[in-house]
Design an enzyme around this catalytic site. Structure first.
Site, PDB file in Angstrom:
ATOM      1  N   CYS A  66      41.789  43.037  31.845  1.00  0.00           N
ATOM      2  CA  CYS A  66      41.434  44.050  32.821  1.00  0.00           C
ATOM      3  C   CYS A  66      40.785  45.224  32.111  1.00  0.00           C
ATOM      4  CB  CYS A  66      42.647  44.480  33.646  1.00  0.00           C
ATOM      5  SG  CYS A  66      44.139  44.717  32.700  1.00  0.00           S
ATOM      6  N   GLY A  67      39.866  44.917  31.235  1.00  0.00           N
ATOM      7  CA  GLY A  67      39.096  45.959  30.574  1.00  0.00           C
ATOM      8  C   GLY A  67      39.965  46.815  29.688  1.00  0.00           C
TER       9      GLY A  67
END
Lengths: 135, 295
Positions: free
Chosen positions: B91-92
């Site tokens: 998720c980044g």
């Protein structure tokens, strides 16, 4: 039309009820109290029990079980912050009894103060729940 | 130059990756919507809780020696840092940025000679913090937001903090989480949980309720004593919800980027593949022609 009380019932998960009613009866920590318009400002904790909502002065329109919480009353509104709220006719009797049984067992096995108080609370909630479904 | 077959395989695998990332993006988008709705739904409770607490605290201000949750233990020697992150990656920079903020805070506290304890909520945060502060992590809670954050879970965390506070294990608790702003922007937020900072709430609630003198049933202190732990749980619940929304938002944009990157990569690889193929054909033709001419 007479004055109304702006009644709100909120649980942590959602806003359950928000409507104008004639009267609500809240199970306060130190006894039930009815809220009519122009009630004196009051903050009270709520014990497990049933909130009765009166759409008109005569008839109970809704009965909701709450597992404790807080109520804030001002002359215009009545806000109840409930921990758990379900309409009385939706109470699952068998489930409540099962949980009551579990809680009693938990209480018997409880090792520390916290577990004991949690179990005792659960018992109080479930007992009130079963009583509410009978009434 | 890579062979044709290798290129073909490569393109195939990138395509598969792209399918996965775009599916993850869709899932994240759907979950994000739900998380946002949930956060929305929880707002009324938190707002009213704040209002009530504001009027209570305003009335209680005159009295000294309030409950620990409000006035603290009178010391700030032992700092508890609660780091709320996701349980899953991909998720980044979501997890890393929360951890980075927390680390900065921890370092500054350590530099001041304070003792720091860490409570991790979420697996990813623990994984990152363990390397540096392994012995300071007192506990890790996992799967709190699975399938979605529930008030019950938040309550458990709250009770746990209370228990630790009562046992004198810390003086000040600070929570780190990511506040959801939009799908592409999450703001890492630091919030002091214990003692609870009422000041900003107080100001607005004070003017709203200054005209009202409340009756209290039972006694004001009793209510406050019940309300404060509840408020703690509500604050945690709110943070968990914000965090969940942020996580899905971050994942959505990360997966969107990944899908786009995969697309670019496929385009480049396909071009190389076609060039190589044409070169091979041309080469074969030249060979056939020159063989014929030689005859």
């Amino acid at each position: 039309m007479a004055e109304m009380v702006a009644f709100e019932l909120v649980s942590p998960e959602e806003l359950l009820i928000s409507e104008d009613v004639a009267m609500v009866v809240v199970p306060g920590e130190e006894g039930d109290f009815g809220v009519l318009p122009r009630h004196a400002p009051l903050i009270s904790s709520v014990r497990p029990g049933v909130i009765s909502v009166y759409q008109t002065r005569q008839a109970v329109t809704e009965r909701i079980f709450v597992a404790g919480g807080f109520a804030e009353v001002t002359p215009e509104r009545c806000t109840v912050l409930a921990e758990l709220a379900i309409p009385v006719d939706k109470i699952d009797r068998a489930d409540a009894e099962q949980r009551l049984k579990d809680a009693r067992e938990d209480l018997a096995d409880a090792k520390d103060e916290l577990a004991r108080s949690l179990a005792a609370r659960e018992i109080a909630i479930r007992e009130a729940m079963i009583k509410a479904s009978e009434a | 130059m890579a062979g044709l077959k290798e290129l073909r395989n490569r393109i195939g695998s990138v395509k598969n990756t792209q399918k996965i990332t775009s599916a993850m993006k869709m899932v994240a988008a759907a979950k994000l919507r739900r998380a946002q709705e949930q956060a929305e739904a929880s707002r009324p409770y938190a707002e009213r809780m704040e209002r009530m607490l504001g009027s209570l605290a305003a009335a209680n201000k005159s009295q000294a020696g309030g409950p620990k949750l409000l006035s603290g233990t009178g010391s700030d020697q032992v700092q508890l840092v609660v780091v709320a992150t996701a349980d899953r990656g991909l998720c980044g920079a979501f997890n890393s940025s929360i951890v980075r903020e927390a680390r900065r805070f921890i370092e500054s506290k350590l530099a001041d000679g304070k003792e720091v304890k860490i409570l991790c909520v979420g697996r990813k945060g623990r994984d990152q913090l363990r390397r540096i502060y392994g012995n300071r992590i007192v506990a890790t809670l996992e799967d709190v937001s699975k399938p979605r954050p529930s008030f019950e879970k938040a309550n458990e965390i709250g009770l746990r903090l209370l228990e630790m506070l009562e046992a004198g294990e810390f003086d000040v608790a600070t929570l780190f989480y990511a506040r959801f702003k939009s799908a592409i922007s999450q703001i890492v937020t630091r919030q002091q949980l214990i003692p609870f900072a009422v000041e900003e709430v107080e100001a607005e609630a004070a003017q709203a309720s200054s005209s009202l003198v409340y009756d209290f049933e039972p006694e004001q202190e009793d209510i406050l004593r019940q309300l404060l732990p509840r408020n703690l749980s509500v604050q945690i619940y709110r943070a968990l919800l914000e965090n969940a929304a942020s996580e899905h938002g971050a994942r959505m944009s990360a997966m969107d980027n990944a899908t786009r990157n995969a697309g670019d990569m496929i385009k480049r690889l396909t071009q190389v593949y076609n060039r190589t193929r044409q070169a091979a054909i041309t080469k074969e033709l030249i060979e056939i022609i020159s063989a014929k001419e030689a005859m």
